[in-house]
Design an enzyme around this catalytic site. Sequence first.
Site, PDB file in Angstrom:
ATOM      1  N   GLY A  46      -2.561  -2.388   4.048  1.00 28.96           N
ATOM      2  CA  GLY A  46      -3.889  -2.008   3.587  1.00 28.96           C
ATOM      3  C   GLY A  46      -3.761  -0.907   2.557  1.00 28.96           C
ATOM      4  O   GLY A  46      -2.721  -0.226   2.487  1.00 28.96           O
ATOM      5  N   GLN A  51      -6.466   6.468  -2.066  1.00 36.35           N
ATOM      6  CA  GLN A  51      -5.013   6.703  -2.093  1.00 36.35           C
ATOM      7  C   GLN A  51      -4.421   6.591  -3.493  1.00 36.35           C
ATOM      8  O   GLN A  51      -3.327   7.101  -3.738  1.00 36.35           O
ATOM      9  CB  GLN A  51      -4.300   5.713  -1.154  1.00 36.35           C
ATOM     10  CG  GLN A  51      -4.629   5.927   0.308  1.00 36.35           C
ATOM     11  CD  GLN A  51      -3.987   4.877   1.182  1.00 36.35           C
ATOM     12  OE1 GLN A  51      -4.517   3.784   1.332  1.00 36.35           O
ATOM     13  NE2 GLN A  51      -2.829   5.180   1.736  1.00 36.35           N
ATOM     14  N   CYS A  92       1.109   5.378   7.403  1.00 36.19           N
ATOM     15  CA  CYS A  92       0.234   5.465   6.233  1.00 36.19           C
ATOM     16  C   CYS A  92       1.092   5.666   4.997  1.00 36.19           C
ATOM     17  O   CYS A  92       2.011   6.493   5.014  1.00 36.19           O
ATOM     18  CB  CYS A  92      -0.741   6.645   6.398  1.00 36.19           C
ATOM     19  SG  CYS A  92      -1.881   6.819   5.010  1.00 36.19           S
ATOM     20  N   LEU A  93       0.776   4.931   3.951  1.00 36.36           N
ATOM     21  CA  LEU A  93       1.521   5.077   2.696  1.00 36.36           C
ATOM     22  C   LEU A  93       1.354   6.480   2.112  1.00 36.36           C
ATOM     23  O   LEU A  93       2.183   6.911   1.316  1.00 36.36           O
ATOM     24  CB  LEU A  93       1.064   4.019   1.688  1.00 36.36           C
ATOM     25  CG  LEU A  93       1.348   2.566   2.107  1.00 36.36           C
ATOM     26  CD1 LEU A  93       0.680   1.598   1.136  1.00 36.36           C
ATOM     27  CD2 LEU A  93       2.847   2.312   2.181  1.00 36.36           C
ATOM     28  N   HIS A 134      -8.744   2.575   9.740  1.00 34.49           N
ATOM     29  CA  HIS A 134      -7.828   3.503   9.051  1.00 34.49           C
ATOM     30  C   HIS A 134      -8.222   3.624   7.566  1.00 34.49           C
ATOM     31  O   HIS A 134      -8.252   4.733   7.013  1.00 34.49           O
ATOM     32  CB  HIS A 134      -6.402   2.965   9.234  1.00 34.49           C
ATOM     33  CG  HIS A 134      -5.323   3.664   8.475  1.00 34.49           C
ATOM     34  ND1 HIS A 134      -4.294   4.346   9.099  1.00 34.49           N
ATOM     35  CD2 HIS A 134      -5.067   3.764   7.134  1.00 34.49           C
ATOM     36  CE1 HIS A 134      -3.476   4.848   8.170  1.00 34.49           C
ATOM     37  NE2 HIS A 134      -3.913   4.494   6.978  1.00 34.49           N
ATOM     38  N   GLU A 135      -8.556   2.486   6.939  1.00 34.47           N
ATOM     39  CA  GLU A 135      -8.892   2.506   5.506  1.00 34.47           C
ATOM     40  C   GLU A 135     -10.248   3.162   5.253  1.00 34.47           C
ATOM     41  O   GLU A 135     -10.411   3.897   4.269  1.00 34.47           O
ATOM     42  CB  GLU A 135      -8.888   1.080   4.935  1.00 34.47           C
ATOM     43  CG  GLU A 135      -7.603   0.295   5.107  1.00 34.47           C
ATOM     44  CD  GLU A 135      -6.350   1.008   4.660  1.00 34.47           C
ATOM     45  OE1 GLU A 135      -6.444   1.966   3.873  1.00 34.47           O
ATOM     46  OE2 GLU A 135      -5.262   0.634   5.128  1.00 34.47           O
ATOM     47  N   HIS A 138      -9.904   6.757   5.089  1.00 39.29           N
ATOM     48  CA  HIS A 138      -9.472   7.244   3.764  1.00 39.29           C
ATOM     49  C   HIS A 138     -10.673   7.451   2.837  1.00 39.29           C
ATOM     50  O   HIS A 138     -10.750   8.452   2.125  1.00 39.29           O
ATOM     51  CB  HIS A 138      -8.524   6.243   3.105  1.00 39.29           C
ATOM     52  CG  HIS A 138      -7.096   6.321   3.543  1.00 39.29           C
ATOM     53  ND1 HIS A 138      -6.332   7.461   3.426  1.00 39.29           N
ATOM     54  CD2 HIS A 138      -6.268   5.379   4.063  1.00 39.29           C
ATOM     55  CE1 HIS A 138      -5.100   7.212   3.868  1.00 39.29           C
ATOM     56  NE2 HIS A 138      -5.033   5.957   4.270  1.00 39.29           N
TER      57      HIS A 138
HETATM   58  O1  GNR Z   1       0.827  -0.254   5.778  1.00 37.10           O
HETATM   59  C1  GNR Z   1       0.178   0.325   6.662  1.00 37.10           C
HETATM   60  N1  GNR Z   1       0.425   0.070   7.966  1.00 37.10           N
HETATM   61  C2  GNR Z   1      -0.383   0.511   8.981  1.00 37.10           C
HETATM   62  C3  GNR Z   1       0.118   0.428  10.278  1.00 37.10           C
HETATM   63  C4  GNR Z   1      -0.655   0.824  11.340  1.00 37.10           C
HETATM   64  C5  GNR Z   1      -1.936   1.276  11.135  1.00 37.10           C
HETATM   65  C6  GNR Z   1      -2.454   1.376   9.849  1.00 37.10           C
HETATM   66  C7  GNR Z   1      -1.675   0.976   8.786  1.00 37.10           C
HETATM   67  S1  GNR Z   1      -2.323   1.067   7.179  1.00 37.10           S
HETATM   68  C8  GNR Z   1      -0.860   1.307   6.281  1.00 37.10           C
HETATM   69  C9  GNR Z   1      -1.154   1.317   4.787  1.00 37.10           C
HETATM   70  C10 GNR Z   1      -2.046   2.501   4.483  1.00 37.10           C
HETATM   71  O2  GNR Z   1      -1.677   3.639   4.455  1.00 37.10           O
HETATM   72  N2  GNR Z   1      -3.302   2.241   4.297  1.00 37.10           N
HETATM   73  O3  GNR Z   1      -4.167   3.233   4.088  1.00 37.10           O
HETATM   74 NI    NI Z   2      -3.323   4.990   5.037  1.00 36.88          NI
END
Ligand code: GNR
Ligand code: NI
Length: 168
Positions: A46, A51, A92-93, A134-135, A138
């Site tokens: 995601g 980001q 998270c990236l 999660h997104e 952000h």
């Molecule tokens: O690649 C991602 N893997 C992930 C694993 C568990 C819960 C959420 C994520 S999202 C993350 C990519 C990211 O940072 N998206 O904002």
């Molecule tokens: Ni993230």
Amino acid sequence: MALLPILEFPDPRLRKVADPVAAVDDRVKTLVDNMFDTMYAAPGIGLAATQVDVHERIIVMDISDNQQAPRTFINPKIAILDETLGEYDEGCLSVPGFYETVNRPKRISVTALDKEGERFTEELQGLMAICLQHEIDHLDGKLFVDYLSPLKRQRIRGKLEKAHRQRA
Ligand code: GNR
Ligand code: NI
């Protein structure tokens, strides 16, 4: 194909609250394409526009193995269908190299615009529900580390700041 730089914690730009998209026009479609390129290259499942330092309510996601299920969520709104929480080791990236357990509602419904600007509503569970929450965090200037203890968050911050100093 365009790869966009990904901001990393504790960059203050990750704390901005994103604005709604007014129209799904060619500018937004190009941004969505570049966000998919960036997410797949990372690789991640995601990516929120925040980001890549664009403060508009745009999310791309693909939880499949072979880039088979690209999904775009523009101006998403979620509703919790059931207060039952599930735990998952999130990464998270924007917090590279760290994975910690986070609890979130397991079942949600989302209403959003797709890549063509068409409104849709669907129910999500499992990894899609986790990732979408999660997104959306952000887009609201929140990171998964905000759910951890201040001590854990501070340790992660210190390690990433050191890595950033060594890169510079
Ligand atoms: O690649 C991602 N893997 C992930 C694993 C568990 C819960 C959420 C994520 S999202 C993350 C990519 C990211 O940072 N998206 O904002
Ligand atoms: Ni993230």
